[in-house]
Design a protein around this motif. Structure first.
Motif, PDB file in Angstrom:
ATOM      1  N   ASP A   9      33.696  36.920  50.345  1.00 35.78           N
ATOM      2  CA  ASP A   9      33.659  37.829  49.133  1.00 35.78           C
ATOM      3  C   ASP A   9      32.781  37.180  48.159  1.00 35.78           C
ATOM      4  N   PRO A  10      31.554  37.944  48.006  1.00 32.76           N
ATOM      5  CA  PRO A  10      30.589  37.608  47.011  1.00 32.76           C
ATOM      6  C   PRO A  10      31.032  37.501  45.599  1.00 32.76           C
ATOM      7  N   GLU A  11      32.030  38.345  45.177  1.00 28.97           N
ATOM      8  CA  GLU A  11      32.281  38.275  43.669  1.00 28.97           C
ATOM      9  C   GLU A  11      33.100  36.773  43.603  1.00 28.97           C
ATOM     10  N   LEU A  12      34.032  36.353  44.722  1.00 31.49           N
ATOM     11  CA  LEU A  12      34.619  35.251  44.380  1.00 31.49           C
ATOM     12  C   LEU A  12      33.900  33.972  44.603  1.00 31.49           C
ATOM     13  N   GLN A  13      32.772  34.276  45.342  1.00 29.56           N
ATOM     14  CA  GLN A  13      31.724  33.209  45.297  1.00 29.56           C
ATOM     15  C   GLN A  13      31.034  32.699  44.138  1.00 29.56           C
ATOM     16  N   ALA A  14      30.667  33.745  43.200  1.00 26.71           N
ATOM     17  CA  ALA A  14      30.286  33.708  41.789  1.00 26.71           C
ATOM     18  C   ALA A  14      31.200  33.264  41.226  1.00 26.71           C
ATOM     19  N   ILE A  15      32.417  33.492  40.955  1.00 31.64           N
ATOM     20  CA  ILE A  15      33.533  32.956  40.179  1.00 31.64           C
ATOM     21  C   ILE A  15      33.669  31.304  40.571  1.00 31.64           C
ATOM     22  N   MET A  32      39.091  33.452  33.421  1.00 31.45           N
ATOM     23  CA  MET A  32      39.945  34.750  32.995  1.00 31.45           C
ATOM     24  C   MET A  32      39.297  35.920  33.901  1.00 31.45           C
ATOM     25  N   ASP A  33      38.226  35.732  34.360  1.00 39.54           N
ATOM     26  CA  ASP A  33      37.764  36.960  35.670  1.00 39.54           C
ATOM     27  C   ASP A  33      38.607  36.781  36.736  1.00 39.54           C
ATOM     28  N   LEU A  34      39.144  35.633  37.361  1.00 37.87           N
ATOM     29  CA  LEU A  34      39.761  35.484  38.380  1.00 37.87           C
ATOM     30  C   LEU A  34      41.087  35.923  37.948  1.00 37.87           C
ATOM     31  N   GLY A  35      41.707  35.871  37.075  1.00 33.91           N
ATOM     32  CA  GLY A  35      43.211  36.294  36.595  1.00 33.91           C
ATOM     33  C   GLY A  35      42.982  38.019  36.590  1.00 33.91           C
ATOM     34  N   ASP A  36      41.995  38.444  36.227  1.00 37.22           N
ATOM     35  CA  ASP A  36      41.770  39.936  36.133  1.00 37.22           C
ATOM     36  C   ASP A  36      41.881  40.526  37.634  1.00 37.22           C
TER      37      ASP A  36
END
Length: 332
Positions: A9-15, A32-36
């Motif tokens: 997951d590229p988004e999770l990689q960035a987070i 916060m982004d992870l919680g969203d």
């Protein structure tokens, strides 16, 4: 979450990369982004963030966990209740109070019986909303613990939350302890909470006696709560004490007494309630009218017809409703 999930997951990689940043603000926003994302698979990353060196990051992680109802999340939040930073503790308490699944109680219960008072209080607050019978035991144990000579704010909160659990559960074995607190606890807020919790004990004469004593409490807020609770008991014998409360120095207490006398259908209260129809406080006039309607005594009709022209629209409405109720009761 395992590393393969992040790699997929590229988004999770960035987070995840931002979570490892040396900049605390970057880490906080990443949390916060992870919680969203509201994905329970991300719980381990958020629990890990609860151990961050910076309180603001830990608080953000605690808030982000509010939608995660799993053992790791609940236990992580329970541990965060003892965080050295007040903001983190408040965030953890908030998230625990958002729990909806009764199954979460199994992870909370071990934290209710031992540990710092502020932790136990927050845990009991969360358990109260879940209404799980198993929470009655640790809540009642709190009320049976010896109190220190001087109360701390945390100790007071603990007793109050324990009372809340027992009241929500309508836990009959707690009635003697609740009655004792209602009349003897040194803290006004605790007495008031205990008085409110006694309202479920419809047939318990000991509870009624405690509430009648509470009607003479030094705190008007406690007296107000006692007047309300006595009406909920539906014990006609309580009318005598409530009639006395109709002359309380505080109109708020009189209002609740009037309401309860109506619920009890107390015909002996008709005359004092008619007097209350002329009180300067419109809220009290309104409650007196409503109570007279519930009692249904036709002798109140002339005064109610006058009250139907009261300057206050709520009083007028209540008086007209009472007139209809009395007419219906008498087949008019």
């Amino acid at each position: 979450m395992n590393s393969s999930s992040i790699l997929d997951d590229p988004e999770l990689q960035a987070i995840a990369a931002r979570l490892a940043s040396t900049d605390a603000e970057v880490r906080r926003i990443a949390v916060m982004d992870l919680g969203d994302l509201a994905d329970e698979a991300n719980t381990p990353l958020l629990v890990e963030a609860l151990r961050d060196d910076i309180p603001a990051v830990r608080a953000a992680a605690a808030l982000a966990l509010e939608t995660m109802e799993n053992q790791a999340a609940v236990e992580g939040l329970a541990q965060a209740l003892d965080d050295p930073d007040a903001q983190v503790r408040e965030a953890a308490a908030h998230s625990l109070a958002e729990l909806k699944e009764p199954a979460s109680a199994a992870w909370l219960l071990p934290h209710a019986g031992a540990g710092p008072a502020r932790v136990r209080a927050a845990v009991l607050r969360a358990l109260r909303e879940l209404r799980v019978p198993a929470s009655a035991g640790p809540a009642l144990a709190v009320l049976q613990e010896p109190r220190a000579a001087e109360d701390t704010a945390d100790a007071v909160a603990l007793r109050r939350e324990a009372i809340g659990v027992l009241g929500y559960l309508k836990h009959t074995p707690a009635l003697p302890a609740l009655a004792g607190l209602a009349v003897s606890d040194p803290v006004d807020d605790v007495r008031r909470a205990a008085v409110g919790a006694l309202a479920f004990s419809a047939r318990d004469t000991g509870a009624r006696a405690a509430l009648e004593t509470a009607l003479r409490d030094a705190s008007w807020q406690v007296r107000e709560e006692a007047a309300t609770a006595l009406g909920k008991l539906q014990q006609p014998a309580a009318a005598t004490a409530l009639l006395v409360a109709l002359d309380d120095a505080y109109w708020q207490v009189r209002l609740r007494a009037a309401r309860s006398l109506g619920r009890l259908r107390s015909t002996e209260s008709v005359t004092p309630l008619l007097a209350a129809l002329g009180h300067s406080i419109s809220n009290l006039r309104k409650e007196a009218a409503l109570a007279l309607g519930e009692i249904g005594d036709a002798t109140a009709l002339p005064a109610l017809e006058l009250a139907a022209d009261d300057p206050d629209p709520e009083v007028r409405k209540s008086a007209r409703l009472a007139i209809v109720q009395i007419g219906t009761a008498h087949g008019a």
